[in-house]
Design an enzyme around this catalytic site. Structure first.
Site, PDB file in Angstrom:
ATOM      1  N   ALA A  32      -1.892  -0.901  -9.567  1.00  0.00           N
ATOM      2  CA  ALA A  32      -1.367   0.443  -9.636  1.00  0.00           C
ATOM      3  C   ALA A  32      -2.505   1.421  -9.858  1.00  0.00           C
ATOM      4  O   ALA A  32      -3.499   1.079 -10.468  1.00  0.00           O
ATOM      5  CB  ALA A  32      -0.373   0.537 -10.772  1.00  0.00           C
ATOM      6  N   CYS A  33      -2.355   2.620  -9.353  1.00  0.00           N
ATOM      7  CA  CYS A  33      -3.362   3.656  -9.552  1.00  0.00           C
ATOM      8  C   CYS A  33      -2.641   5.000  -9.517  1.00  0.00           C
ATOM      9  O   CYS A  33      -1.564   5.109  -8.951  1.00  0.00           O
ATOM     10  CB  CYS A  33      -4.363   3.694  -8.408  1.00  0.00           C
ATOM     11  SG  CYS A  33      -5.497   2.310  -8.382  1.00  0.00           S
ATOM     12  N   THR A  34      -3.275   6.006 -10.104  1.00  0.00           N
ATOM     13  CA  THR A  34      -2.747   7.361  -9.997  1.00  0.00           C
ATOM     14  C   THR A  34      -3.884   8.309  -9.653  1.00  0.00           C
ATOM     15  O   THR A  34      -4.947   8.237 -10.275  1.00  0.00           O
ATOM     16  CB  THR A  34      -2.096   7.807 -11.323  1.00  0.00           C
ATOM     17  OG1 THR A  34      -1.058   6.882 -11.667  1.00  0.00           O
ATOM     18  CG2 THR A  34      -1.508   9.205 -11.193  1.00  0.00           C
ATOM     19  N   ASN A  44       1.300   4.793  -5.796  1.00  0.00           N
ATOM     20  CA  ASN A  44       1.158   3.743  -4.787  1.00  0.00           C
ATOM     21  C   ASN A  44       2.351   3.680  -3.844  1.00  0.00           C
ATOM     22  O   ASN A  44       2.678   2.619  -3.313  1.00  0.00           O
ATOM     23  CB  ASN A  44       0.954   2.380  -5.467  1.00  0.00           C
ATOM     24  CG  ASN A  44      -0.227   2.415  -6.402  1.00  0.00           C
ATOM     25  OD1 ASN A  44      -0.071   2.750  -7.572  1.00  0.00           O
ATOM     26  ND2 ASN A  44      -1.399   2.123  -5.893  1.00  0.00           N
TER      27      ASN A  44
END
Ligand SMILES: *[C@@H]1O[C@H](CO)[C@@H](O)[C@H](O)[C@H]1NC(C)=O
Ligand SMILES: *[C@@H]1O[C@H](CO)[C@@H](O)[C@H](O)[C@H]1NC(C)=O
Length: 367
Positions: free
Chosen positions: A132-134, A294
């Site tokens: 996950a990334c933001t 994502n």
């Protein structure tokens, strides 16, 4: 602890619910190393890896673990090892020589450094796990663009240990800043001074073998391509065009910020083709910022992983009038957006080279 700090703390806790289960450690700034693009590729990273003194067997263990977590079966692991052995065929220059130089300087087997560098491209497929990334691009009230990101990944403690900032030099001066993991020559987060900033978020789609077939067809390795955008493009528009038009091995979201009001975009890529682009200002509910985690911007995120709405909620609570680098960092520190897999948070502004800061998130919540 002066009164100003006290006011800040109270203010922050009013605006944000603090992360529970704080583990007692503080976030730490990542160290900065210089990589000179005018040096021969074999030598570029040698000082960096030597001064960081990574132990070869430690590195190998960490990479093996990451690989097994990212790829679901032994057969896949073996396939990746085949690619790793045939570096010439799959990895273009200058990256191949940079990887060789790192292997030579550290004694880490070449195959392990190669695997570390292609892990994203062979693992961004539909069924892959919980990465996950933001990324957020926002304008403050004067139109100044800030760009922030969290990089979340499996085995975060190993990656936190390897997180560094790299100041890429050319012609004797700083060309762009980047954040990476030791031994990883691609760039997932970076800012070219006076031009644009860019971050990559994982996009899972398709089948793993499509990624590998694309390798054979010589698409760009995703985050090598992102580094090339930082090396070659001199403004937001060029970076946007390049991100939209060059085939990558894996699907990806490229989030790009510029130096003028409205210069912000989310480029949604399939491996070989462009899927969609969202420009800053297009979303009527919050035209002053973009949030990408994502999931495709035109679809609702799944209820089981709604980091997007957590970020949107925090952005709206701050408001454009109060937005700045400090506030963006706070938004990137709210629960869900900041989670047990978060390795680092970077806040940057291409218009202002004094704004580039990566914090290693040792202050993360525990499982
Ligand atoms: C990270 O580094 C610390 C200190 O060098 C070490 O004790 C720890 O085991 C490392 N963690 C991982 C997961 O590699
Ligand atoms: C991109 O998304 C917008 C908004 O949902 C949609 O109108 C447009 O058709 C999409 N473009 C492509 C190429 O899918």
């Amino acid at each position: 602890m002066g009164p100003t700090f006290f006011v800040w703390t109270v203010l922050a806790s009013l605006i944000f619910v603090s992360v529970s289960a704080f583990n007692g450690r503080n976030a730490e700034p990542a160290k900065t190393f210089i990589v000179d693009l005018d040096d021969p590729p074999m030598q570029r990273w040698q000082k960096v890896v030597l001064s960081a003194a990574v132990d070869a067997s430690y590195y190998k263990q960490g990479i093996d673990k990451l690989l097994k977590a990212a790829l679901s079966s032994e057969a896949l692991v073996e396939l990746v090892e085949v690619i790793a052995k045939d570096i010439e065929k799959f990895i273009p220059q200058p990256f191949a020589d940079e990887i060789r130089g790192i292997s030579q300087a550290t004694g880490i087997p070449l195959g392990d450094v190669v695997i570390a560098n292609i892990i994203y491209d062979v693992s961004a497929f539909g069924s892959s796990g919980n990465k996950a990334c933001t990324s957020i691009v926002t304008a403050d009230k004067s139109g100044k663009i800030y760009h922030g990101r969290n990089l979340d990944y499996e085995d975060p403690e190993f990656l936190k240990n390897l997180t560094i900032q790299v100041d890429f030099h050319q012609n004797g001066k700083s060309l762009f800043m980047a954040t990476t993991y030791l031994g990883y020559v691609g760039v997932i987060t970076g800012s070219r001074h006076g031009a644009f900033s860019i971050s990559g978020d994982e996009r899972d789609s398709g089948e793993w073998w499509q990624n590998l077939i694309a390798v054979a067809e010589k698409s760009d390795i995703t985050f090598f391509h992102e580094r090339m955008i930082l090396e070659k493009c001199t403004n937001f528009k060029e970076a946007l065009t390049e991100a939209m038009s060059t085939p990558t091995i894996a699907p990806v979201y490229y989030i790009i910020g510029g130096i003028k009001p409205k210069e912000g975009a989310i480029v949604v890529r399939n491996a070989h083709t462009l899927a969609n682009v969202t420009m800053l200002g297009m979303d009527q509910t919050h035209p002053w910022y973009l949030v990408e985690t994502n999931y495709d911007p035109w679809k609702a995120p799944p209820a089981s992983d709604d980091r997007r709405d957590a970020a949107i909620h925090a952005m709206n609570r701050v408001g454009q009038d109060e937005m700045d680098a400090e506030m963006l960092y706070k938004v990137l520190s709210v629960p869900l957006v900041f989670n047990k897999d978060t390795t680092y948070t970077t806040v940057m502004s291409a218009a202002d080279s004094s704004v580039y800061r990566t914090m290693i998130r040792w202050d993360g919540p525990e499982d």
